[in-house]
Design a protein around this motif. Structure first.
Motif, PDB file in Angstrom:
ATOM      1  N   SER A 199       0.840  -1.187   0.000  1.00 20.94           N
ATOM      2  CA  SER A 199       0.000   0.000   0.000  1.00 20.94           C
ATOM      3  C   SER A 199       0.882   1.246   0.000  1.00 20.94           C
ATOM      4  O   SER A 199       2.019   1.211   0.448  1.00 20.94           O
ATOM      5  N   PRO A 200       0.362   2.339  -0.499  1.00 25.29           N
ATOM      6  CA  PRO A 200       1.146   3.583  -0.554  1.00 25.29           C
ATOM      7  C   PRO A 200       1.561   4.035   0.850  1.00 25.29           C
ATOM      8  O   PRO A 200       0.926   3.703   1.839  1.00 25.29           O
ATOM      9  N   ARG A 201       2.628   4.835   0.903  1.00 25.89           N
ATOM     10  CA  ARG A 201       3.153   5.315   2.186  1.00 25.89           C
ATOM     11  C   ARG A 201       2.129   6.100   2.988  1.00 25.89           C
ATOM     12  O   ARG A 201       2.166   6.097   4.200  1.00 25.89           O
ATOM     13  N   TRP A 202       1.233   6.793   2.336  1.00 25.06           N
ATOM     14  CA  TRP A 202       0.317   7.679   3.035  1.00 25.06           C
ATOM     15  C   TRP A 202      -0.815   6.933   3.731  1.00 25.06           C
ATOM     16  O   TRP A 202      -1.561   7.535   4.509  1.00 25.06           O
ATOM     17  N   VAL A 203      -0.972   5.643   3.497  1.00 23.13           N
ATOM     18  CA  VAL A 203      -2.085   4.897   4.099  1.00 23.13           C
ATOM     19  C   VAL A 203      -1.942   4.825   5.621  1.00 23.13           C
ATOM     20  O   VAL A 203      -2.904   5.061   6.354  1.00 23.13           O
ATOM     21  N   ALA A 204      -0.746   4.515   6.121  1.00 29.74           N
ATOM     22  CA  ALA A 204      -0.551   4.366   7.570  1.00 29.74           C
ATOM     23  C   ALA A 204      -0.842   5.657   8.333  1.00 29.74           C
ATOM     24  O   ALA A 204      -1.598   5.642   9.310  1.00 29.74           O
ATOM     25  N   PRO A 205      -0.280   6.815   7.927  1.00 30.03           N
ATOM     26  CA  PRO A 205      -0.615   8.022   8.677  1.00 30.03           C
ATOM     27  C   PRO A 205      -2.074   8.438   8.522  1.00 30.03           C
ATOM     28  O   PRO A 205      -2.671   8.978   9.457  1.00 30.03           O
ATOM     29  N   LEU A 206      -2.661   8.147   7.365  1.00 32.84           N
ATOM     30  CA  LEU A 206      -4.063   8.493   7.177  1.00 32.84           C
ATOM     31  C   LEU A 206      -4.963   7.632   8.058  1.00 32.84           C
ATOM     32  O   LEU A 206      -5.910   8.137   8.678  1.00 32.84           O
ATOM     33  N   LEU A 207      -4.675   6.335   8.137  1.00 34.00           N
ATOM     34  CA  LEU A 207      -5.443   5.460   9.025  1.00 34.00           C
ATOM     35  C   LEU A 207      -5.247   5.842  10.492  1.00 34.00           C
ATOM     36  O   LEU A 207      -6.201   5.850  11.277  1.00 34.00           O
ATOM     37  N   THR A 208      -4.011   6.165  10.852  1.00 36.82           N
ATOM     38  CA  THR A 208      -3.738   6.603  12.218  1.00 36.82           C
ATOM     39  C   THR A 208      -4.531   7.865  12.539  1.00 36.82           C
ATOM     40  O   THR A 208      -5.151   7.973  13.601  1.00 36.82           O
ATOM     41  N   GLY A 209      -4.524   8.808  11.620  1.00 38.93           N
ATOM     42  CA  GLY A 209      -5.291  10.038  11.820  1.00 38.93           C
ATOM     43  C   GLY A 209      -6.782   9.778  11.911  1.00 38.93           C
ATOM     44  O   GLY A 209      -7.481  10.405  12.706  1.00 38.93           O
ATOM     45  N   LEU A 215       2.733  16.010  19.450  1.00 38.18           N
ATOM     46  CA  LEU A 215       2.422  14.771  18.733  1.00 38.18           C
ATOM     47  C   LEU A 215       1.574  15.039  17.493  1.00 38.18           C
ATOM     48  O   LEU A 215       1.744  14.386  16.459  1.00 38.18           O
ATOM     49  N   ALA A 216       0.667  16.001  17.581  1.00 39.89           N
ATOM     50  CA  ALA A 216      -0.166  16.352  16.421  1.00 39.89           C
ATOM     51  C   ALA A 216       0.697  16.921  15.287  1.00 39.89           C
ATOM     52  O   ALA A 216       0.494  16.588  14.112  1.00 39.89           O
ATOM     53  N   VAL A 217       1.678  17.744  15.631  1.00 39.21           N
ATOM     54  CA  VAL A 217       2.578  18.298  14.615  1.00 39.21           C
ATOM     55  C   VAL A 217       3.422  17.183  13.998  1.00 39.21           C
ATOM     56  O   VAL A 217       3.613  17.140  12.778  1.00 39.21           O
ATOM     57  N   LEU A 218       3.920  16.256  14.822  1.00 38.22           N
ATOM     58  CA  LEU A 218       4.693  15.127  14.295  1.00 38.22           C
ATOM     59  C   LEU A 218       3.846  14.275  13.358  1.00 38.22           C
ATOM     60  O   LEU A 218       4.330  13.822  12.323  1.00 38.22           O
ATOM     61  N   TRP A 219       2.577  14.055  13.713  1.00 31.40           N
ATOM     62  CA  TRP A 219       1.686  13.293  12.836  1.00 31.40           C
ATOM     63  C   TRP A 219       1.504  14.028  11.507  1.00 31.40           C
ATOM     64  O   TRP A 219       1.525  13.412  10.434  1.00 31.40           O
ATOM     65  N   LEU A 220       1.321  15.333  11.570  1.00 35.64           N
ATOM     66  CA  LEU A 220       1.136  16.119  10.350  1.00 35.64           C
ATOM     67  C   LEU A 220       2.376  16.065   9.458  1.00 35.64           C
ATOM     68  O   LEU A 220       2.259  15.908   8.234  1.00 35.64           O
ATOM     69  N   VAL A 221       3.554  16.150  10.047  1.00 36.86           N
ATOM     70  CA  VAL A 221       4.803  16.030   9.279  1.00 36.86           C
ATOM     71  C   VAL A 221       4.881  14.646   8.646  1.00 36.86           C
ATOM     72  O   VAL A 221       5.256  14.506   7.478  1.00 36.86           O
ATOM     73  N   TRP A 222       4.527  13.601   9.410  1.00 37.93           N
ATOM     74  CA  TRP A 222       4.521  12.227   8.894  1.00 37.93           C
ATOM     75  C   TRP A 222       3.585  12.115   7.690  1.00 37.93           C
ATOM     76  O   TRP A 222       3.919  11.537   6.668  1.00 37.93           O
ATOM     77  N   LEU A 223       2.381  12.701   7.816  1.00 41.62           N
ATOM     78  CA  LEU A 223       1.406  12.646   6.732  1.00 41.62           C
ATOM     79  C   LEU A 223       1.918  13.369   5.486  1.00 41.62           C
ATOM     80  O   LEU A 223       1.862  12.831   4.372  1.00 41.62           O
ATOM     81  N   VAL A 224       2.443  14.566   5.660  1.00 44.44           N
ATOM     82  CA  VAL A 224       2.924  15.346   4.515  1.00 44.44           C
ATOM     83  C   VAL A 224       4.096  14.640   3.845  1.00 44.44           C
ATOM     84  O   VAL A 224       4.143  14.539   2.604  1.00 44.44           O
TER      85      VAL A 224
END
Length: 168
Positions: free
Chosen positions: A33-43, A110-119
């Motif tokens: 699956s694409p890289r963005w799936v994990a942070p999107l599911l986490t979010g 943690l929210a900023v780290l998640w956003l960086v991970w997503l981007v």
């Protein structure tokens, strides 16, 4: 010319590389699956959790949710965390800090780290966080232990009393 029963002119036999063996055994291995799936599911999971905390206000009942608070009458490092999250979601950071100052500071980080991970994942890049020095890890552990001890002291002094979760 033979040595040890094997012709010296034959190339040595090698085992297939582990990656080749996996790819041969499982053709779907390359369809990741694409890289963005994990942070999107986490979010998404976190958004559902935030919605639940926002709808069912944990401060309404007055009953502590924390096991250490219920059984032993002491605040663990996370006591007041649900009420702090609820207050932050409503835009009341100082009220959140009154419930649990550590989480009121940690959750936005943690929210900023998640956003960086997503981007980064949307750009097709991996998130590379710097290695945390061992001394910094121990400093964080010391802060959490000190916070836990201070918030449980039976002192009515202003700032020490303010560290308590405020739950009965």
């Amino acid at each position: 010319a033979y040595g040890w029963g094997v012709a010296l002119t034959e190339p040595p036999r090698t085992l297939p590389a582990a990656a080749d063996a996996v790819d041969d055994a499982c053709p779907a291995a390359e369809q990741r699956s694409p890289r963005w799936v994990a942070p999107l599911l986490t979010g998404g999971v976190l958004a559902v959790g935030c919605a639940a905390v926002l709808v069912a206000d944990p401060g309404d009942s007055g009953t502590p949710v924390c096991l250490s608070k219920s059984l032993f009458g002491i605040d663990c490092p996370f006591c007041g965390g649900l009420r702090a999250a609820n207050s932050m979601l409503r835009g009341h950071w100082l009220v959140a800090a009154d419930h649990n100052v550590l989480l009121a500071v940690a959750l936005p980080v943690l929210a900023v780290l998640w956003l960086v991970w997503l981007v980064q994942s949307m750009r097709g890049r991996e998130l590379h966080l710097p290695k945390v020095p061992r001394a910094a890890v121990w400093a964080c552990v010391a802060v959490v232990v000190a916070f836990t001890v201070l918030r449980n002291l039976p002192v009515d002094s202003g700032w020490i009393h303010w560290l308590a979760s405020g739950a009965a």
